[in-house]
Design a protein around this motif. Structure first.
Motif, PDB file in Angstrom:
ATOM      1  N   GLY A  37     -11.617   2.880  -6.799  1.00 26.07           N
ATOM      2  CA  GLY A  37     -12.515   4.070  -5.637  1.00 26.07           C
ATOM      3  C   GLY A  37     -12.230   3.649  -3.957  1.00 26.07           C
ATOM      4  N   GLU A  38     -13.348   2.577  -3.158  1.00 25.96           N
ATOM      5  CA  GLU A  38     -13.291   2.633  -2.325  1.00 25.96           C
ATOM      6  C   GLU A  38     -12.591   1.677  -1.750  1.00 25.96           C
ATOM      7  N   PRO A  71       0.738  -0.905  -0.030  1.00 28.42           N
ATOM      8  CA  PRO A  71      -0.107  -0.757   0.046  1.00 28.42           C
ATOM      9  C   PRO A  71       0.274   1.358   0.214  1.00 28.42           C
ATOM     10  N   ASP A  79      -2.200  12.472  -9.450  1.00 32.48           N
ATOM     11  CA  ASP A  79      -3.121  12.989  -7.631  1.00 32.48           C
ATOM     12  C   ASP A  79      -4.229  13.209  -7.615  1.00 32.48           C
ATOM     13  N   GLY A 137     -10.580  -0.367  -3.070  1.00 33.26           N
ATOM     14  CA  GLY A 137      -8.839   0.084  -3.812  1.00 33.26           C
ATOM     15  C   GLY A 137      -8.589  -1.260  -3.810  1.00 33.26           C
ATOM     16  N   ILE A 138      -7.577  -1.649  -2.792  1.00 29.92           N
ATOM     17  CA  ILE A 138      -6.460  -2.517  -3.444  1.00 29.92           C
ATOM     18  C   ILE A 138      -7.215  -4.403  -2.809  1.00 29.92           C
ATOM     19  N   ALA A 152      -4.944   2.004  -6.872  1.00 28.83           N
ATOM     20  CA  ALA A 152      -6.239   1.395  -6.872  1.00 28.83           C
ATOM     21  C   ALA A 152      -7.338   2.439  -6.575  1.00 28.83           C
ATOM     22  N   MET A 153      -6.898   3.835  -5.875  1.00 30.30           N
ATOM     23  CA  MET A 153      -8.212   4.449  -5.866  1.00 30.30           C
ATOM     24  C   MET A 153      -8.900   5.587  -7.153  1.00 30.30           C
ATOM     25  N   HIS A 154      -7.754   5.002  -8.003  1.00 32.32           N
ATOM     26  CA  HIS A 154      -8.706   5.790  -9.269  1.00 32.32           C
ATOM     27  C   HIS A 154      -9.751   4.641  -9.921  1.00 32.32           C
ATOM     28  N   ASN A 160      -1.696   2.577  -4.372  1.00 36.37           N
ATOM     29  CA  ASN A 160      -2.856   3.968  -3.881  1.00 36.37           C
ATOM     30  C   ASN A 160      -3.525   4.664  -4.617  1.00 36.37           C
ATOM     31  N   ALA A 161      -2.616   5.039  -5.533  1.00 37.69           N
ATOM     32  CA  ALA A 161      -3.495   6.244  -6.210  1.00 37.69           C
ATOM     33  C   ALA A 161      -3.809   5.423  -7.579  1.00 37.69           C
TER      34      ALA A 161
END
Length: 207
Positions: free
Chosen positions: A159-160, A146, A207, A162-163, A154-156, A151-152
């Motif tokens: 979303g929530e 992580p 970002d 994630g990973i 996965a979030m893109h 993280n960037a």
């Protein structure tokens, strides 16, 4: 990575561990390109990461650093020296204290790696991000670490969720994505490195 975690751990040499540790400690709050530029001089300062020579030459190393900082601060220098001195007392004992294996050494779940992460976190200047980096690079652990770039991504895309959601998607899509026979079976640690390299090079997604 593809040799398996337990084999990587068994074959791990003190010099390689210390080189990876130096890379991590020296990289704190540094740009990748700048750190890469100074790293050869840092390795030379620390006697090519030879544990016995570092312990023997600790005072000389500090004096050489005072003359030429090599993009290191005093905390970084002392962290490498103190860790090398601990390692000199016995590599097997050092591994037993600081380089733990989970019960299931091939686990793809970060939950099984917390004890190993906590043990590394006991070393000077190793925090959360560096702990996961070392687990990935030293053990070849098969999961996404992580860090900032993973993280960037996965979030893109997820979303929530994630990973964990990205891990599931990679496992499902890998057979139709990768035709290289060397990577026929997906290794999330290898994919982690690919995505990390792409993102830190391109800043995509931003970002």
């Amino acid at each position: 990575a593809c040799r398996g975690v337990r084999q990587n751990w068994t074959d791990l040499l003190p010099e390689y561990f210390l080189e990876q540790y130096l890379w991590c400690v020296g990289s704190i709050q540094k740009r990748y390109t700048s750190h890469e530029k100074y790293f050869p001089a840092q390795v030379a300062l620390f006697r090519q990461c030879n544990v016995s020579e570092i312990a023997r030459d600790a005072d000389s190393i500090r004096a050489e650093w005072a003359e030429e900082k090599r993009d290191l601060n005093s905390r970084m220098v002392n962290a490498i020296i103190s860790t090398a001195i601990e390692m000199r007392e016995g590599w097997d004992a050092f591994k037993k204290s600081n380089l733990l294996l989970p019960g299931n050494a091939e686990s793809e779940s970060m939950d099984d790696w917390w004890d190993a992460h906590s043990a590394l976190d006991n070393l000077p200047m190793v925090g959360e991000a560096i702990g996961w980096y070392l687990i990935r690079n030293l053990y070849g652990a098969p999961f996404f670490k992580p860090d900032l770039h993973i993280n960037a991504i996965a979030m893109h895309f997820f979303g929530e969720a994630g990973i964990p959601a990205m891990s599931v998607a990679v496992r499902e899509l890998w057979p139709q994505t990768c035709s290289d026979a060397r990577f026929e079976k997906v290794h999330l640690g290898v994919v982690d490195y690919m995505l990390w390299w792409y993102r830190q090079t391109t800043n995509d997604p931003p970002d």
